[in-house]
Design an enzyme around this catalytic site. Structure first.
Site, short mmCIF file in Angstrom:
data_model
loop_
_atom_site.label_atom_id
_atom_site.label_comp_id
_atom_site.label_asym_id
_atom_site.label_seq_id
_atom_site.Cartn_x
_atom_site.Cartn_y
_atom_site.Cartn_z
N LYS A 37 0.84 -1.20 0.00
CA LYS A 37 0.00 0.00 0.00
C LYS A 37 0.88 1.25 0.00
O LYS A 37 1.92 1.30 0.66
CB LYS A 37 -0.90 -0.03 1.24
CG LYS A 37 -1.98 1.05 1.29
CD LYS A 37 -2.85 0.83 2.52
CE LYS A 37 -3.94 1.87 2.68
NZ LYS A 37 -4.79 1.61 3.88
N SER A 46 -9.55 1.44 3.37
CA SER A 46 -8.82 2.21 2.38
C SER A 46 -7.75 1.42 1.62
O SER A 46 -7.10 1.94 0.72
CB SER A 46 -8.12 3.39 3.08
OG SER A 46 -7.19 2.89 4.05
N SER A 52 -9.64 -1.06 7.58
CA SER A 52 -9.19 -0.79 6.21
C SER A 52 -8.52 -1.95 5.50
O SER A 52 -8.24 -1.86 4.30
CB SER A 52 -8.25 0.42 6.19
OG SER A 52 -8.97 1.59 6.46
#
Length: 526
Positions: free
Chosen positions: A76, A171, A195
Site C-alpha cells: 500500500k 482504504s 481498512s
C-alpha cells in the site's frame, strides 16, 4: 501458476518449474493487462526485475532465503519504500521518494520477496471505499466475474455495461484488488478502523489485522498512531500466517512493539472444535445489516455448533458508541499528524510568498483533498483548550469502556467472537458516492472499528457468494496476542466453507473482453 498459494509457488520455484524472473514478468504483464482496475499507483518494474534476478542467482546456488524468496508482493502506498515514490494518494506527497524502507517492507525484502509496486488507496487512508484518491478510484475485480455478470444480465443490464462497476472497499482497496486479480501473491495494507478487513470482505480475500504491537508501524505514514496496524491481504489463511511470521516481532524503531519473542506462526490442522466457545455479539445485529448477510452469519454460527463448538450470545454494550468515539479520536490524531505537512521540509509547496502563514494555508489547501482538510479542522476543534475535556478526554474514557467490554467477554470463557465484516456485499460505485466520506466510513466500519479501539487481532474469512454472485466475508476476533490461535480457527473455517475464488482464466477472459470494449468506445468517441 499465478493462482497458487505461497507454499505451492515456493515449491515450484525450488523445483525449477518456474524461475523468479519468469514469475515476476508474468505478474508485471498482468498488471498491465488489468491496469483499468487502477490497483497500482506505482509499478517498480526495473527494481522488481533486478530483485528477481538476484533471487534467481540464490536459487541456482541452492541458497534460497526462505518461503518468500522470489515471490512477488505489493505494498500500500502509505508505507515508505526506499527509492520508490510514496504518495499516500495525495498531491501533498506526490513526487516524494523516501530514503528508507518501512520495517515491514524491509523484512519482506530481507526474505527475498519481490516488491512489484505501490497500491492505490483513499487519500492518506481516510476512507472506506478506495474512491478518494488523486489517482482515481479502484475497481473491484469481481465486477468482471462470470457470476456477477450473469446476475446483471438477469436484471436486464447489458453484459458489457461498465458504467457502474463495484467498489473494493477501503482504504486498502488497491492492495485487495491487486491480490484478487492475481497480479501478486500477497499485499500489505494498513488497518485503522477496518481498512484491511473491509476490502478483503468485498474482494473475496483473507484480511488480517494483527494485534496492536505485534507488527512494527515504523515507516507507515500515520493516520491514527494509537490504532494503526499493518494489515495482510492474501487468498488463503495459510498465506496470511506465512507473511505474519515474517513481519511479527519487536522493532527497536517502534516503542509500541511487543518486547517478548513471538512465533513461529505455523498453523496446525484443527480437527476438533468441541473445546471452543464462540461468542455472537447481539449488538452486531445493527441497522443496515442485510438480511442475506445476517443469514450467512447465523449459518456460520450453526456450522460451529454442529461441529461441537459452544456458541453463545454475548453483549458488547458500548459498541454503538464506537463510531462516535472514533470520529473524535481519529480527527484529533489526524490534526496532529498532518501538521508536519507544512510545505517547508518535504512534500508539496505552493508559490505563495506573501507570508509564512499564507504559504502554509495555500500549501495545505492545494495538497489535501476535502476529506483530509475536514478531518484536520474537526480534530483541531476537538483539541481546543475549551473543548478538550468535553470531547477528547471523554472519547478516551469511552474507548476504555469499549476495550473493557471485549475483556469481560473473553474473561467469561469465550475464545473468539464471530461477526459480520461488512453490512452487505460490494456496492456499485455510483451508489457508493451518493454519501459523503464521513457517512460512508461510519456505516462501513461499524463491525470492524471497535477492534482497533481495543487493539485486538481480527481476520476476515471469505464465506460464500451472495445472491449477486459477490463475495461475503465474516470476521473472527480474538483476545490480544492470540493471533496464531485466531488464524488456526480461521483456517478450519476456511476449509469448511470452501469459498469459490475467481478462477484466473475466467477473470482474464472477462477483463480482456472489457478492455477491448473500452478501447472500441474510445475509438468511436474520436
Amino acid at each position: 501458476m499465478l493462482g497458487l498459494s505461497l507454499r505451492e509457488i515456493s515449491a515450484a520455484l525450488k523445483q525449477g518449474q518456474v524461475s523468479p524472473k519468469e514469475l515476476c514478468q508474468k505478474c508485471l504483464s498482468l498488471i498491465k493487462e488489468t491496469r483499468f482496475l487502477n490497483a497500482y499507483i506505482t509499478v517498480a518494474e526495473k527494481k522488481a526485475l533486478q530483485q528477481a534476478e538476484e533471487s534467481e542467482k540464490r536459487y541456482e546456488k541452492g541458497q534460497s532465503l526462505g518461503i518468500l524468496d522470489g515471490i512477488p508482493i505489493a505494498v500500500k502506498d502509505n508505507f515508505s519504500t526506499a527509492g520508490i515514490e510514496t504518495t499516500c494518494a495525495s498531491n501533498m506527497l506526490k513526487g516524494y521518494i523516501p530514503p528508507y524502507n518501512a520495517t515491514v517492507v524491509q523484512k519482506l525484502l530481507d526474505q527475498g520477496a519481490i516488491l512489484l509496486g505501490k497500491t492505490n488507496l483513499d487519500e492518506f487512508a481516510m476512507g472506506s471505499g478506495s474512491t478518494d484518491s488523486i489517482f482515481g478510484p479502484v475497481r473491484n475485480p469481481w465486477s468482471y466475474s462470470k457470476q456477477y455478470r450473469e446476475k446483471r444480465k438477469q436484471n436486464h443490464h447489458r453484459a458489457d455495461e461498465d458504467s457502474n462497476w463495484l467498489i473494493t472497499g477501503g482504504s486498502s482497496g488497491g492492495s485487495a484488488a491487486a491480490v484478487s486479480a492475481f497480479t501478486c501473491f500477497a499485499a500489505l495494507g494498513s488497518d485503522t478502523g477496518g481498512s484491511t478487513r473491509n476490502p478483503a470482505a468485498l474482494c473475496g480475500l483473507v484480511g488480517l489485522k494483527p494485534t496492536y504491537g505485534l507488527v512494527s508501524r515504523y515507516g507507515l505514514i500515520p493516520l491514527v498512531n494509537s490504532m494503526d496496524v499493518p494489515g495482510i491481504l492474501t487468498r488463503c489463511v495459510d498465506d496470511a500466517a506465512i507473511v505474519l511470521d515474517t513481519l511479527a516481532g519487536h522493532d527497536p524503531k517502534d516503542s509500541t512493539t511487543i518486547q517478548d519473542s513471538v512465533g513461529p506462526f505455523i498453523l496446525p490442522i484443527l480437527k476438533d472444535v468441541s473445546k471452543l466457545c464462540i461468542g455472537i455479539p447481539k449488538e452486531y445485529n445493527a441497522p443496515g445489516l442485510s438480511s442475506e448477510m445476517q443469514t450467512l452469519w447465523y449459518k456460520a454460527a450453526d456450522l460451529f455448533e454442529s461441529k461441537g463448538a459452544k456458541v453463545v450470545e454475548v453483549s458488547l454494550p458500548h459498541t454503538s458508541y464506537s463510531i462516535i468515539c472514533y470520529q473524535i479520536l481519529c480527527p484529533a490524531e489526524v490534526a496532529s499528524n498532518m501538521a508536519r505537512f507544512d510545505g517547508l521540509e518535504y512534500g508539496h509547496r505552493c508559490n505563495v510568498n506573501v507570508s509564512t502563514e499564507a504559504m502554509y494555508a495555500a500549501t495545505r489547501r492545494e495538497g489535501f483533498n476535502d476529506v483530509v482538510r475536514g478531518r484536520i479542522l474537526s480534530g483541531n476543534f476537538f483539541l481546543l483548550k475549551e473543548n478538550y475535556d468535553d470531547y477528547f478526554v471523554k472519547a478516551q474514557k469511552v474507548r476504555r469502556l469499549i476495550a473493557n467490554d471485549f475483556m469481560k467477554v473473553f474473561n467469561s470463557g469465550v475464545d473468539f467472537l464471530l461477526t459480520p465484516t461488512t453490512l452487505s456485499d460490494a456496492m456499485p460505485y455510483l451508489e457508493f458516492i451518493k454519501e459523503d466520506n464521513r457517512t460512508r466510513s461510519s456505516q462501513d466500519d461499524i463491525f470492524t472499528q471497535s477492534v482497533n479501539m481495543a487493539g485486538l487481532p481480527a481476520v476476515n474469512i471469505p464465506m460464500a457468494l451472495s445472491s449477486q454472485g459477490l463475495p461475503v466475508g465474516l470476521q473472527l476476533i480474538g483476545r490480544a496476542f492470540s493471533d496464531q490461535q485466531l488464524l488456526t480457527v480461521a483456517k478450519w473455517f476456511e476449509a469448511q466453507v470452501q469459498f469459490p475464488v475467481i478462477q484466473f482464466q475466467e477473470l482474464m477472459d472477462n477483463c480482456q473482453a472489457f478492455f477491448q470494449h473500452e478501447k472500441m468506445a474510445s475509438v468511436s468517441l474520436k
